[in-house]
Scaffold this active site. Structure first.
Site, PDB file in Angstrom:
ATOM      1  N   ASP A   1      39.403  29.507  63.692  1.00 21.60           N
ATOM      2  CA  ASP A   1      39.879  30.177  64.886  1.00 21.60           C
ATOM      3  C   ASP A   1      39.009  29.665  66.049  1.00 21.60           C
ATOM      4  O   ASP A   1      37.982  29.029  65.832  1.00 21.60           O
ATOM      5  CB  ASP A   1      39.728  31.691  64.715  1.00 21.60           C
ATOM      6  CG  ASP A   1      39.940  32.444  65.995  1.00 21.60           C
ATOM      7  OD1 ASP A   1      41.025  32.314  66.585  1.00 21.60           O
ATOM      8  OD2 ASP A   1      39.014  33.159  66.422  1.00 21.60           O
TER       9      ASP A   1
ATOM     10  N   ASP B   1      38.722  31.398  69.920  1.00 18.26           N
ATOM     11  CA  ASP B   1      38.099  32.438  70.743  1.00 18.26           C
ATOM     12  C   ASP B   1      37.407  33.479  69.872  1.00 18.26           C
ATOM     13  O   ASP B   1      38.019  34.079  68.990  1.00 18.26           O
ATOM     14  CB  ASP B   1      39.153  33.127  71.617  1.00 18.26           C
ATOM     15  CG  ASP B   1      39.755  32.189  72.650  1.00 18.26           C
ATOM     16  OD1 ASP B   1      38.986  31.575  73.400  1.00 18.26           O
ATOM     17  OD2 ASP B   1      40.993  32.078  72.703  1.00 18.26           O
TER      18      ASP B   1
ATOM     19  N   ASP C   1      37.047  35.447  63.447  1.00 16.81           N
ATOM     20  CA  ASP C   1      36.302  36.651  63.808  1.00 16.81           C
ATOM     21  C   ASP C   1      37.138  37.914  63.820  1.00 16.81           C
ATOM     22  O   ASP C   1      36.588  39.002  64.013  1.00 16.81           O
ATOM     23  CB  ASP C   1      35.671  36.483  65.191  1.00 16.81           C
ATOM     24  CG  ASP C   1      36.721  36.483  66.301  1.00 16.81           C
ATOM     25  OD1 ASP C   1      37.648  35.657  66.213  1.00 16.81           O
ATOM     26  OD2 ASP C   1      36.624  37.307  67.229  1.00 16.81           O
TER      27      ASP C   1
END
Length: 227
Positions: free
Chosen positions: A11, A13, A174
Site C-alpha cells: 500500500d 498512503d 496499514d
C-alpha cells in the site's frame, strides 16, 4: 530464502509515505465545496485506502450522490494544488527506512515489488517520480482500474502480471482494508503499526511489524524451507 519468484505488494498512503496532512487538507476543501461540516481528523484518516467514490459516502452519508461527485472532484483538485506547492516528495515524505527497505528487496533477484493503492494513476505516477521509486515496482495497481479495497481485484491483477502464486505473495499495508483485501485474495497480510488505522483493527493481518527493518527478516522466515 527459497528459489522461485516472490511478490511483495505495498500500500502507499500510511504505509510507504506519510501524506496525512495533505489528505486532511484536501478533504477539508472537499467538504467546503458543498458547504458541509468537516469530519474529525480521525474519521478522515479512517477512510484512507478506499477509493474516493467509496470514501465520500462513508464520510457524508446524508449528502446526495451529486454532492459526493463534487467532493471527489474538489478533493482531486485540492490535492494536486497542495502537492504542486512543494512537490510530491516533500508533500508526501517517505517513512523512515522505507527507501532503504525497498532497494534492499529490489536487489534480491527472486523478489518482485508491487503497489496496490487507492490513489489514481496520475497521483501514483507523481509520487513515485518525486521519490525516484517508479522503476522498483513491476506491477502497479491503482483505483482507476479496480473496485475499491477491500475487493481483491488489485492483488489478483498483481499476481497475474507477475505470475506469482498466492502462497508466494504478501500484502503490506496499514489499514484494515489492506488486510481484508489480502485475506480475500488468499495471500499473507502484513500490517504496519505506524499508519492510519490502529494496529488493533488489523484483525486479518497474519503479522504486524513495527518498523521497516522487521519486514525483510519476516519474509525470510515466511519463505524459508526447514533444513
Amino acid at each position: 530464502m527459497t528459489t522461485g519468484l516472490k511478490l511483495v505488494i505495498f500500500d502507499v498512503d500510511g504505509t510507504l509515505v506519510d501524506s496525512q496532512n495533505d489528505i486532511v487538507a484536501a478533504m477539508t476543501m472537499a467538504f467546503d465545496a458543498v458547504s458541509a461540516p468537516v469530519p474529525a481528523r480521525d474519521a478522515i484518516l479512517g477512510i484512507v485506502g478506499l477509493s474516493l467514490d467509496r470514501a465520500m459516502p462513508r464520510l457524508a452519508p446524508d449528502l446526495a450522490a451529486a454532492d459526493h461527485d463534487r467532493m471527489v472532484e474538489a478533493y482531486k483538485a485540492s490535492y494536486m494544488a497542495l502537492r504542486a506547492q512543494v512537490g510530491a516528495a516533500e508533500s508526501s515524505p517517505l517513512y523512515p527506512g522505507a527507501s532503504e527497505l525497498l532497494h534492499a528487496l529490489h536487489a534480491v533477484p527472486e523478489i518482485l515489488l508491487g503497489v496496490a493503492t487507492g490513489k489514481s494513476r496520475r497521483g501514483l505516477d507523481k509520487l513515485l517520480e518525486g521519490h525516484g521509486l517508479g522503476p522498483l515496482f513491476v506491477t502497479q495497481q491503482v483505483a482507476d482500474f479496480h473496485p475499491s479495497k477491500p475487493h481483491p481485484s488489485m492483488i489478483y491483477q498483481a499476481m497475474a502480471d507477475t505470475g506469482v502464486a498466492p502462497g508466494s505473495t504478501v500484502m503490506v499495508g496499514d489499514t484494515s482494508f489492506d488486510m481484508d483485501m489480502a485475506a480475500s485474495a488468499g495471500v499473507t497480510g502484513i500490517g504496519v503499526s505506524w499508519g492510519y488505522h490502529p494496529a488493533a483493527t488489523l484483525t486479518n493481518a497474519a503479522h504486524v511489524i513495527d518498523g521497516f527493518g522487521d519486514l525483510h527478516p519476516l519474509l525470510d522466515r515466511l519463505w524459508s524451507v526447514p533444513a
